[in-house]
Design a protein around this motif. Sequence first.
Motif, PDB file in Angstrom:
ATOM      1  N   SER A 365       3.149   8.867   5.224  1.00  0.00           N
ATOM      2  CA  SER A 365       3.050   7.466   4.816  1.00  0.00           C
ATOM      3  C   SER A 365       1.595   7.015   4.769  1.00  0.00           C
ATOM      4  O   SER A 365       0.683   7.673   5.297  1.00  0.00           O
ATOM      5  N   GLU A 394      -2.580  -1.893  10.288  1.00  0.00           N
ATOM      6  CA  GLU A 394      -2.207  -3.080   9.517  1.00  0.00           C
ATOM      7  C   GLU A 394      -3.443  -3.798   8.983  1.00  0.00           C
ATOM      8  O   GLU A 394      -3.440  -4.295   7.850  1.00  0.00           O
ATOM      9  N   ARG A 398      -4.336  -4.253   5.014  1.00  0.00           N
ATOM     10  CA  ARG A 398      -4.484  -5.621   4.502  1.00  0.00           C
ATOM     11  C   ARG A 398      -5.822  -5.825   3.805  1.00  0.00           C
ATOM     12  O   ARG A 398      -5.904  -6.528   2.793  1.00  0.00           O
ATOM     13  N   PRO A 404       1.225  -1.590  -3.692  1.00  0.00           N
ATOM     14  CA  PRO A 404       1.665  -2.626  -2.755  1.00  0.00           C
ATOM     15  C   PRO A 404       1.180  -2.321  -1.338  1.00  0.00           C
ATOM     16  O   PRO A 404       0.995  -1.156  -0.981  1.00  0.00           O
ATOM     17  N   GLU A 406       2.206  -1.638   1.544  1.00  0.00           N
ATOM     18  CA  GLU A 406       3.387  -1.173   2.273  1.00  0.00           C
ATOM     19  C   GLU A 406       3.004   0.013   3.151  1.00  0.00           C
ATOM     20  O   GLU A 406       2.935   1.156   2.669  1.00  0.00           O
ATOM     21  N   MET A 409       5.144   3.310   2.952  1.00  0.00           N
ATOM     22  CA  MET A 409       5.299   4.000   1.671  1.00  0.00           C
ATOM     23  C   MET A 409       4.490   5.289   1.677  1.00  0.00           C
ATOM     24  O   MET A 409       3.371   5.350   2.189  1.00  0.00           O
TER      25      MET A 409
END
Length: 525
Positions: A365, A394, A398, A404, A406, A409
């Motif tokens: 991921s 995170e 960001r 996206p 995500e 993903m």
Amino acid sequence: MSDPAPVAPALRIVGMGKSFGPALVLDGVSFDLARGEILGLLGHNGSGKSTLIKCLAGFHRPDSIETLALHGVPVTADVAGTGSRIAFVHQDLGLVNDMTILENFLLTDRRALSGVSIPWKELRASVAQALRRFGLDFPLDARVDSLSLAARCLVAVVRAVETLGGAAEGQVLILDEPTPFLPAAGVAKLFALLRGFAGAGGSIIFVAHDIDEVREITDRIIVLRDGRKVAAFDTRATGRDEIIEAIVGRTLQHHHVRRGDTERLRRDETWQVSGLSGRGVADCTFSVASGEILGVTGLIGSGAASVPELLTGASQARTGLLQGPGRDGPVEIDLAATPLRDLMAQEVFLLPDDRLRKSGVGGLSLAENIALPALPGFTQALRLMRRSLRQHVETVVRTSGVAPAEPGMLLGSFSGGNQQKALIAKWLSLSPRILALSEPTQGVDVGSRQLIYAAIEGAARAGAAVVLYSSDAGELAQICDRVLIFSAGRVSAELAGEAISKDVIVSASLRQAVAAQHDMTGAAA
């Protein structure tokens, strides 16, 4: 007397749609490909280009499509698997590197594979004839990994044509970004081959990010953005800026680095590389300051491409000394004796050129790829600080601009530009002292390039000494403070300030390569 019936296009697509979960990736895409035409397919990463190609190849099945026809005859969505006159050359070329040219042709020759035994003699003759048809004369028993990148690309294209029966008339060839790793001479050879194919009645869809290449080789251009066809151009009647604006949906602001920026450059904190030797490099010496973006380049075989991996321990150096301002005081590192992990501990990081083979793990991921190099910093007493690591990941996701955003993903599911933004961001989040990059924008769309350039300058502003290898002279001219020209494994010229331009970099690379060849010839005599 009635008018002759109009000639049906080689390929017609009307209303192709495709979604992945809630994400609409293709939204009613329609276009024609005329006989004998070379059509450019452009769009930013994530625009739907690759999905469209995969639908035509049968890898994905469209959710909706009104018409899909070859020469006026309706066909199923998995046209590539039906023998219906479409062949594909993908960016990875689809060749097996440890097999010979002849063996690679065998892999796609259904007739040769259908018998009790392989007709090697007939196969050898037909492959040699196929190569000669395009003016090529490669040794059929040569392993693919012994060929230049340009030669491999040409072999892949000829093999694709052979799967169509060897004739161009009425056939369709789709090339999905075949040129990112090719030098200029290789691109010229490929384009000559493609023009010959189109001139003989074949039709080509040419997918690429390099707008100048697309303008050179194509007759028309269509642009996808966010899954829709947003523009169609006659190539010769359209300017570069108009095409770029269609791709990004706005007037693009190019990111230019202000050379000699005293707020960024820290001349009193300089890294010195002395006597670096290794693959393609011989006794090379140079310096780079904290906050500086130093470009390295040269022709194929000049040694420039090896510098980032030798500097960071990804390739074994025979000799070399790295001296500079470490986090806790001056450091002196023997590059021949220091492994990659120890250099990483000194905050010397590498972003390699091959995203999913050297730089990231496509099957993991986005969060896992970002977390991997950060693990040592989030471990105490053999315990992983999971909450802090999650917050770190995170934050990186960001602020990276990845879309996206995500974290769960798979990295391999993102477009090339978003993969690269994520991989650059993971290293920048670790505050590198030295950041070495190799071809950081290869295969990346024009909009994402500017974001990557801004990220690289951001690393320099944060104090990193940036060493950037690129074969793109325009890229180097846009973002580098200095550019080192390599030939015969050594720095042969240095450009700085107003002396840096695309044309000067190209001419200096050629001039230094010729001089090096002359010196070697003289020494041999």
